[in-house]
Every structure is written in structure tokens, then in C-alpha cells.
Design an enzyme around this catalytic site. Sequence first.
Site, PDB file in Angstrom:
ATOM      1  N   ASN A  14      36.444  16.140   7.677  1.00 17.24           N
ATOM      2  CA  ASN A  14      37.987  15.761   7.169  1.00 17.24           C
ATOM      3  C   ASN A  14      38.130  14.342   6.833  1.00 17.24           C
ATOM      4  O   ASN A  14      37.363  13.498   7.415  1.00 17.24           O
ATOM      5  CB  ASN A  14      39.088  16.095   8.404  1.00 17.24           C
ATOM      6  CG  ASN A  14      40.378  16.145   7.680  1.00 17.24           C
ATOM      7  OD1 ASN A  14      40.502  17.063   6.439  1.00 17.24           O
ATOM      8  ND2 ASN A  14      41.409  15.655   8.039  1.00 17.24           N
ATOM      9  N   ARG A  15      38.930  14.227   5.802  1.00 18.86           N
ATOM     10  CA  ARG A  15      39.090  12.693   4.959  1.00 18.86           C
ATOM     11  C   ARG A  15      39.694  12.125   6.249  1.00 18.86           C
ATOM     12  O   ARG A  15      39.301  10.923   6.446  1.00 18.86           O
ATOM     13  CB  ARG A  15      40.122  12.883   3.716  1.00 18.86           C
ATOM     14  CG  ARG A  15      40.454  11.929   3.130  1.00 18.86           C
ATOM     15  CD  ARG A  15      41.236  12.190   1.871  1.00 18.86           C
ATOM     16  NE  ARG A  15      42.449  12.997   2.282  1.00 18.86           N
ATOM     17  CZ  ARG A  15      43.153  13.336   1.482  1.00 18.86           C
ATOM     18  NH1 ARG A  15      43.171  13.504   0.114  1.00 18.86           N
ATOM     19  NH2 ARG A  15      44.462  13.909   1.734  1.00 18.86           N
ATOM     20  N   TYR A  43      42.538  30.706  -3.813  1.00 17.62           N
ATOM     21  CA  TYR A  43      42.138  32.052  -4.685  1.00 17.62           C
ATOM     22  C   TYR A  43      42.681  31.792  -5.992  1.00 17.62           C
ATOM     23  O   TYR A  43      43.934  31.036  -6.369  1.00 17.62           O
ATOM     24  CB  TYR A  43      42.751  33.204  -4.132  1.00 17.62           C
ATOM     25  CG  TYR A  43      44.169  33.224  -3.586  1.00 17.62           C
ATOM     26  CD1 TYR A  43      44.585  33.030  -2.421  1.00 17.62           C
ATOM     27  CD2 TYR A  43      45.103  33.948  -4.589  1.00 17.62           C
ATOM     28  CE1 TYR A  43      45.780  33.041  -1.958  1.00 17.62           C
ATOM     29  CE2 TYR A  43      46.299  33.755  -4.159  1.00 17.62           C
ATOM     30  CZ  TYR A  43      46.658  33.297  -3.008  1.00 17.62           C
ATOM     31  OH  TYR A  43      48.117  33.390  -2.682  1.00 17.62           O
ATOM     32  N   GLY A  72      43.786  20.702   8.395  1.00 15.13           N
ATOM     33  CA  GLY A  72      45.057  21.034   8.479  1.00 15.13           C
ATOM     34  C   GLY A  72      45.507  22.456   8.777  1.00 15.13           C
ATOM     35  O   GLY A  72      44.703  22.986   9.693  1.00 15.13           O
ATOM     36  N   LYS A  91      54.628  27.825   8.580  1.00 12.23           N
ATOM     37  CA  LYS A  91      53.963  28.717   9.647  1.00 12.23           C
ATOM     38  C   LYS A  91      54.253  28.118  10.874  1.00 12.23           C
ATOM     39  O   LYS A  91      54.061  28.806  11.998  1.00 12.23           O
ATOM     40  CB  LYS A  91      52.432  28.764   9.403  1.00 12.23           C
ATOM     41  CG  LYS A  91      52.303  29.443   8.142  1.00 12.23           C
ATOM     42  CD  LYS A  91      50.539  29.800   8.157  1.00 12.23           C
ATOM     43  CE  LYS A  91      50.609  30.400   6.703  1.00 12.23           C
ATOM     44  NZ  LYS A  91      48.840  30.762   6.365  1.00 12.23           N
ATOM     45  N   ASP A 139      45.580  35.041   9.937  1.00  6.26           N
ATOM     46  CA  ASP A 139      44.721  34.485   9.088  1.00  6.26           C
ATOM     47  C   ASP A 139      43.257  34.519   9.491  1.00  6.26           C
ATOM     48  O   ASP A 139      42.402  34.710   8.572  1.00  6.26           O
ATOM     49  CB  ASP A 139      45.113  32.916   8.764  1.00  6.26           C
ATOM     50  CG  ASP A 139      46.381  32.924   7.973  1.00  6.26           C
ATOM     51  OD1 ASP A 139      46.688  33.972   7.033  1.00  6.26           O
ATOM     52  OD2 ASP A 139      47.313  31.940   8.322  1.00  6.26           O
TER      53      ASP A 139
HETATM   54  P1  ATR Z   1      47.312  23.273   4.940  1.00  4.55           P
HETATM   55  O1  ATR Z   1      48.295  24.075   5.777  1.00  4.55           O
HETATM   56  O2  ATR Z   1      46.821  24.105   3.700  1.00  4.55           O
HETATM   57  O3  ATR Z   1      45.682  23.256   5.679  1.00  4.55           O
HETATM   58  P2  ATR Z   1      47.769  20.540   5.158  1.00  4.55           P
HETATM   59  O4  ATR Z   1      48.143  20.692   6.778  1.00  4.55           O
HETATM   60  O5  ATR Z   1      48.695  19.617   4.419  1.00  4.55           O
HETATM   61  O6  ATR Z   1      47.681  21.988   4.615  1.00  4.55           O
HETATM   62  O7  ATR Z   1      46.061  20.041   5.224  1.00  4.55           O
HETATM   63  C1  ATR Z   1      45.452  20.092   4.024  1.00  4.55           C
HETATM   64  C2  ATR Z   1      43.998  19.690   4.342  1.00  4.55           C
HETATM   65  O8  ATR Z   1      43.350  19.292   3.015  1.00  4.55           O
HETATM   66  C3  ATR Z   1      43.822  18.415   4.965  1.00  4.55           C
HETATM   67  O9  ATR Z   1      42.829  18.438   6.011  1.00  4.55           O
HETATM   68  C4  ATR Z   1      43.531  17.256   4.181  1.00  4.55           C
HETATM   69  O10 ATR Z   1      42.829  16.066   4.519  1.00  4.55           O
HETATM   70  P3  ATR Z   1      43.718  14.939   5.511  1.00  4.55           P
HETATM   71  O11 ATR Z   1      43.933  15.556   6.664  1.00  4.55           O
HETATM   72  O12 ATR Z   1      42.735  13.654   5.371  1.00  4.55           O
HETATM   73  O13 ATR Z   1      44.832  14.535   4.685  1.00  4.55           O
HETATM   74  C5  ATR Z   1      42.772  17.832   2.802  1.00  4.55           C
HETATM   75  N1  ATR Z   1      42.881  17.486   1.752  1.00  4.55           N
HETATM   76  C6  ATR Z   1      43.844  17.547   0.515  1.00  4.55           C
HETATM   77  N2  ATR Z   1      43.511  16.978  -0.436  1.00  4.55           N
HETATM   78  C7  ATR Z   1      42.114  16.505  -0.211  1.00  4.55           C
HETATM   79  C8  ATR Z   1      41.266  15.941  -1.160  1.00  4.55           C
HETATM   80  N3  ATR Z   1      41.473  15.480  -2.397  1.00  4.55           N
HETATM   81  N4  ATR Z   1      39.978  15.549  -0.658  1.00  4.55           N
HETATM   82  C9  ATR Z   1      39.676  15.731   0.463  1.00  4.55           C
HETATM   83  N5  ATR Z   1      40.534  16.358   1.666  1.00  4.55           N
HETATM   84  C10 ATR Z   1      41.744  16.660   0.856  1.00  4.55           C
END
Ligand code: ATR
Length: 271
Positions: free
Chosen positions: A151-152, A218, A129, A66, A102
Site C-alpha cells: 500500500n501507498r 470492472y 482499504g 459498507k 465480497d
Molecule cells: P476502497 O473501499 O475502494 O478500498 P479506500 O478505503 O478509499 O477505498 O481505499 C482505496 C485504496 O486505494 C487505498 O489502499 C489507497 O491507498 P492509500 O491507503 O495510500 O490511500 C489506494 N489508492 C488510491 N489511489 C491510489 C493511487 N493512485 N496509487 C496507489 N494507491 C492508490
Amino acid sequence: MTDRYAVVGNPVAHSLSPEIHSAFARQTGQQIEYVKLPAPLEAFSSTVAQFRDGGGKGVNVTVPFKFDAFKFCDQLTPAAIDAQAVNTLDFRDGKIVGYNTDGIGLVTDLERNLEFSIRGKRVLIMGAGGATCGVMQPLINAHPESVVIANRTLEKAMSLVARFKKSDIKLSAKAYDVRSATQFDLVINATSAGLRDEMPPLPDRVFAVGALAYEMVYGRQTPFMDFAQTCGVQTADGHGMLVEQAAEAFWIWRGVRPDTRLVIAHLKARD
Ligand code: ATR
């Protein structure tokens, strides 16, 4: 002549977009062909350019392209600029126009299909993300009372807050905090954790009375949905958002609005 469209991604084999767009086309009497277009990670631009040169009229863009699509466009709509990501390309008058549908897909699913009014609500969105980025501005435009991004990695939530903090909506960032006593009317899981059967840590009392738990993933029962159901709140998964963002792309390309509810019901019935 049949107009050609595609969904480009890596991987793309699992995509439901061909099925959704074919259903829209049947319903509205449009003559289109819609295919899956796998692209190597380093070859988004050349793959899409080849499709366009072969007569393609537009593409939907999925993970992880994207942002590549955002950089690839000649023109961008305001929603694409807000999101800094593009999920729909329209090849028109020799130009590549980039859209992001989206966010409008999420808001339409919430407000029309699920009859959940966002106005005045306390919203928690988990994840910072691409998925969160794509929906922030349309969510803000629906006038919630407040939006908290958790966020983590706290810094990512903070930078999103800084980016979208230009309205009168209360916007804040937080890490997941099990001791937090704040309650929310709408909790959206925009993390990818559910794909690995994980979920971010949430306090038991996160849901206000009558809250909705919305999982963007989903086609599977995620730990977040299990948790919300244990807490006794209504849940929804990302089928509705998927179909609504597709309907918006169909409208951009074809100028016709399909009836999305039939298609959502069909997809849900299969799970
Ligand atoms: P997307 O485009 O699907 O949003 P991304 O940019 O890789 O994918 O982001 C994934 C998101 O899911 C992030 O916010 C990630 O947290 P971090 O920024 O701390 O990495 C979050 N995420 C993924 N796995 C996770 C988990 N097990 N627990 C909590 N947050 C998680």
C-alpha cells in the site's frame, strides 16, 4: 406478492446490481423487484430503515456505506466480522442480519470461473482499504503460500497484516518498491487507482511465469491491465467478482443459486 430489494450507495446510478439480480430472478423463476436506492452521505440508516418499513426484504450495500451497514446490524456473520464491513443486509424475523459476500465472490471467480487455484500460490494484493479488508479472510482460507499487502500508506497495510495474522499463511506488508525482486503468481489490484486511470508503481518482474493479474475495477481497461498485458500475463477484471458476490446475496435472500456464467458473459460482451 413481489419481494423488494435494493442496492444502496452514493453514488448508485452506475450500479449494475439491478440488472444482475433481475437476470438471476428471470433465470430461476423468482418474483422480485430490485431498485437503486440513493442515500445522502449522512442518512444511510434512515434511508434503509424507510425501505425496510415499506416492505423491503433486503439490500446490497456499496460505496461508501459498507462500514455504516456493519454498525447498523442486529446480527453479523463471521465473514462480516472478519471484514468489519457489510455488503448484504437481510431483513428477517424482525432482525437486520449483515453479511459480507465480497471475499467469497472473489474466490469463486478465481477458482471456479477462471480455474485459478489459490492453494500454494504467492499472492500480492495492492491496496489496504475497504476492498482489501473485505476479501482478506476468504483469500487466506483458500490456503495461498503467502500474501503480501502493498500500500501507498504502509501503516494501513501493516495494520491489516496485524489483524489477519492468525493463520499459518505467511502474511506481510510492504510499500511499493520498484527494486523488489519478488515474483507473484497472483497480483490483485484492490486500489481505487484504476478509476482515475492511475496505477500503483509495480516492478516489471512482479509476475511469475503463468501469473494472473486480477483488477477489481470492472467495465474499463485500467493502466494495471495494460501493464499486465504488456508483461504478457493473463488478466481478469472485476465483473466476475461483482456477479459472484451478487449470486451469494441472492442465495441468502432466495435460497436459490443462479447460473452466474451466463450473466458474466453477458456483461463482458457489452464492454
Ligand atoms: P476502497 O473501499 O475502494 O478500498 P479506500 O478505503 O478509499 O477505498 O481505499 C482505496 C485504496 O486505494 C487505498 O489502499 C489507497 O491507498 P492509500 O491507503 O495510500 O490511500 C489506494 N489508492 C488510491 N489511489 C491510489 C493511487 N493512485 N496509487 C496507489 N494507491 C492508490
